[in-house]
Write a protein that holds these residues in place. Structure first.
Motif, short mmCIF file in Angstrom:
data_model
loop_
_atom_site.label_atom_id
_atom_site.label_comp_id
_atom_site.label_asym_id
_atom_site.label_seq_id
_atom_site.Cartn_x
_atom_site.Cartn_y
_atom_site.Cartn_z
N TYR A 78 0.88 -1.16 0.00
CA TYR A 78 0.00 0.00 0.00
C TYR A 78 0.92 1.21 0.00
O TYR A 78 1.61 1.47 0.98
CB TYR A 78 -0.91 0.02 1.23
N GLU A 81 4.41 0.80 1.72
CA GLU A 81 4.41 -0.11 2.86
C GLU A 81 4.00 -1.52 2.43
O GLU A 81 2.97 -1.71 1.78
CB GLU A 81 3.43 0.39 3.92
N ILE A 83 2.27 -4.79 3.04
CA ILE A 83 1.21 -5.20 3.95
C ILE A 83 0.91 -6.70 3.87
O ILE A 83 0.11 -7.22 4.65
CB ILE A 83 -0.09 -4.41 3.69
N TYR A 84 1.56 -7.39 2.92
CA TYR A 84 1.35 -8.84 2.77
C TYR A 84 2.56 -9.40 2.04
O TYR A 84 3.08 -8.78 1.11
CB TYR A 84 0.08 -9.10 1.95
N TYR A 158 -0.41 -11.43 6.31
CA TYR A 158 -0.72 -9.99 6.37
C TYR A 158 0.09 -9.36 7.50
O TYR A 158 0.24 -9.96 8.57
CB TYR A 158 -2.21 -9.76 6.59
N ARG A 159 0.54 -8.14 7.28
CA ARG A 159 1.42 -7.49 8.25
C ARG A 159 0.72 -6.43 9.08
O ARG A 159 1.37 -5.64 9.76
CB ARG A 159 2.64 -6.89 7.52
N TYR A 160 -0.59 -6.41 9.04
CA TYR A 160 -1.35 -5.50 9.89
C TYR A 160 -1.25 -5.96 11.35
O TYR A 160 -1.03 -7.15 11.63
CB TYR A 160 -2.82 -5.48 9.49
N LYS A 161 -1.46 -5.03 12.27
CA LYS A 161 -1.48 -5.38 13.68
C LYS A 161 -2.78 -6.13 13.99
O LYS A 161 -3.88 -5.63 13.75
CB LYS A 161 -1.40 -4.11 14.55
N TYR A 197 -8.05 -8.61 11.75
CA TYR A 197 -7.43 -7.27 11.72
C TYR A 197 -8.44 -6.14 11.85
O TYR A 197 -8.04 -5.01 12.15
CB TYR A 197 -6.62 -7.11 10.44
N LYS A 199 -10.09 -4.41 9.68
CA LYS A 199 -9.93 -3.30 8.74
C LYS A 199 -11.05 -3.33 7.70
O LYS A 199 -11.30 -4.35 7.07
CB LYS A 199 -8.56 -3.36 8.06
N GLU A 201 -11.08 -2.24 4.83
CA GLU A 201 -10.60 -2.49 3.47
C GLU A 201 -10.90 -3.90 3.00
O GLU A 201 -10.94 -4.18 1.79
CB GLU A 201 -9.08 -2.25 3.38
#
Length: 289
Positions: A78, A81, A83-84, A158-161, A197, A199, A201
Motif C-alpha cells: 500500500y 508499505e 502489507i502482505y 498480512y502485516r497488519y497489527k 485485523y 480493517k 478495506e
C-alpha cells in the motif's frame, strides 16, 4: 487487471457495510465513487465441482500438491508499505489433523490445493472454525472445513497489527448465520482477515475506487524477476491474487511472459522509429499531420 468493471448490487449507499468490528469506526456518510460486485470465488468453484459429480464425471488427474511448484510468491504494497508477503518461508503445509495440534483460538488457517481457490478459516477453539462457505458464514469442525486439503497457519501473511485473540473469535462467531446479500465480504480470505485485523478495506466497498491506484501486487517470476500490477482497492487486489493461486504458478508465469514479450516488442518498435525518424507507420502515412 486492476481496473475492473463491476456490478452494483447495493440499492443505495446506506446499505454499504462500513462498521468496524471493534465498534470504533464511525459512519462518515456516503462514499462517493464506490463500486461493488457480489461474487464469491469459493462458492463458484465448489458449484463447478459438484456439477462434475452430479454428471457422474471425474476430476482430471492432478499432480501431488507441492507449494514450491504450484503457489505464486508475491508481495502486496500500500503505497510504499508492504502489507502482505508470501515467500518460501510461508509455504509449508500440514494435514488437518496436524493443524489441530498447532492452532490456537484467533489463528487464521489457509487450506490449499492444486487448481482450487485457497480457503481461509478462523480457528475459534474446540477443534472448530468459522468461515465463509457458499455465501454463508458457518461454524464447522476444522477437519470438515478442510475438505481433505492441506493447510497452514496464515497469521504472518498480512502485516497488519492483529486484534486480540478473544476479539478475533468474537468477531467470527458474531457473524455465524450471515448469508447472501447480508454478507460484507467477497470471499473466505476477506472474511477471515477482517475478523483478525478489523480493517474495513477487507469488506465489500470498504474504500474508494477513484484516483490513483495505491495498491501494488508484486509477483515474483524467478530470480531477480518480478511483475507488478496496480489496483485501486485491496479487495480487487485480493481477487486477482486468489485467481493466481487458483490457476497456479506455471500458468501465471506463462500469462505474464506473453504480456511482457508483447510489451518488449512494442518498445523495440518505438525505439526503431525513434532511431529512424524518416520511417513512418501506416497510421502516419495516412495521417501525416
Amino acid at each position: 487487471m486492476g481496473n475492473q468493471v463491476e456490478k452494483l448490487t447495493h440499492l443505495n449507499y446506506k446499505e454499504v457495510p462500513t462498521a468496524d468490528p471493534t465498534g470504533m469506526d464511525r459512519d462518515e456518510g456516503p462514499r462517493i465513487g464506490v463500486s461493488y460486485i457480489f461474487s464469491n470465488d469459493d462458492d463458484e468453484l465448489e458449484q463447478q465441482q459438484d456439477s462434475v459429480h452430479d454428471l457422474g464425471g471425474e476430476h482430471p488427474a492432478l499432480q501431488p500438491y507441492d507449494p514450491q511448484l504450484h503457489e505464486v510468491e508475491c508481495s502486496v504494497y500500500y503505497r510504499d508499505e508492504c502489507i502482505y508477503q508470501k515467500s518460501g518461508g510461508h509455504l509449508s503445509t500440514y494435514t488437518p489433523e496436524n493443524l489441530l495440534n498447532r492452532c490456537k483460538p484467533g489463528d487464521l488457517v489457509e487450506f490449499v490445493c492444486q487448481a482450487q481457490y485457497p480457503h481461509w478459516v478462523v480457528y475459534v477453539g474446540d477443534f472448530q472454525v468459522v468461515h465463509l462457505h457458499r455465501l454463508e458464514v458457518v461454524n464447522s469442525f476444522l477437519t470438515d472445513a478442510s475438505q481433505g486439503r492441506r493447510g497452514r497457519i496464515a497469521n504472518q501473511l498480512y502485516r497488519y497489527k492483529p486484534l486480540s485473540p478473544a476479539v478475533v473469535v468474537r468477531n467470527a462467531l458474531e457473524q455465524v448465520g450471515c448469508k447472501d446479500r447480508d454478507l460484507s465480504w467477497r470471499n473466505s480470505e476477506c472474511f477471515a482477515a477482517w475478523c483478525r485485523y478489523g480493517k474495513r478495506e477487507f469488506k465489500i466497498g470498504g474504500e474508494l475506487r477513484i484516483g490513483k491506484q495505491p495498491y501494488r501486487l508484486q509477483i515474483r517470476l524467478g530470480d531477480r524477476r518480478s511483475h507488478t500490477l496496480e489496483f485501486q482497492s485491496l479487495e480487487d487486489l485480493i481477487m486477482e491474487k486468489r485467481r493466481n493461486d487458483q490457476i497456479g504458478r506455471a500458468a501465471v508465469i506463462q500469462e505474464l511472459s506473453s504480456h511482457l514479450q508483447a510489451a518488449e516488442e512494442e518498445e523495440e518498435e518505438e525505439e526503431d522509429h525513434h532511431h529512424h525518424p524518416g520511417a513512418r507507420t501506416a497510421e502516419e502515412v495516412y495521417n501525416p499531420d
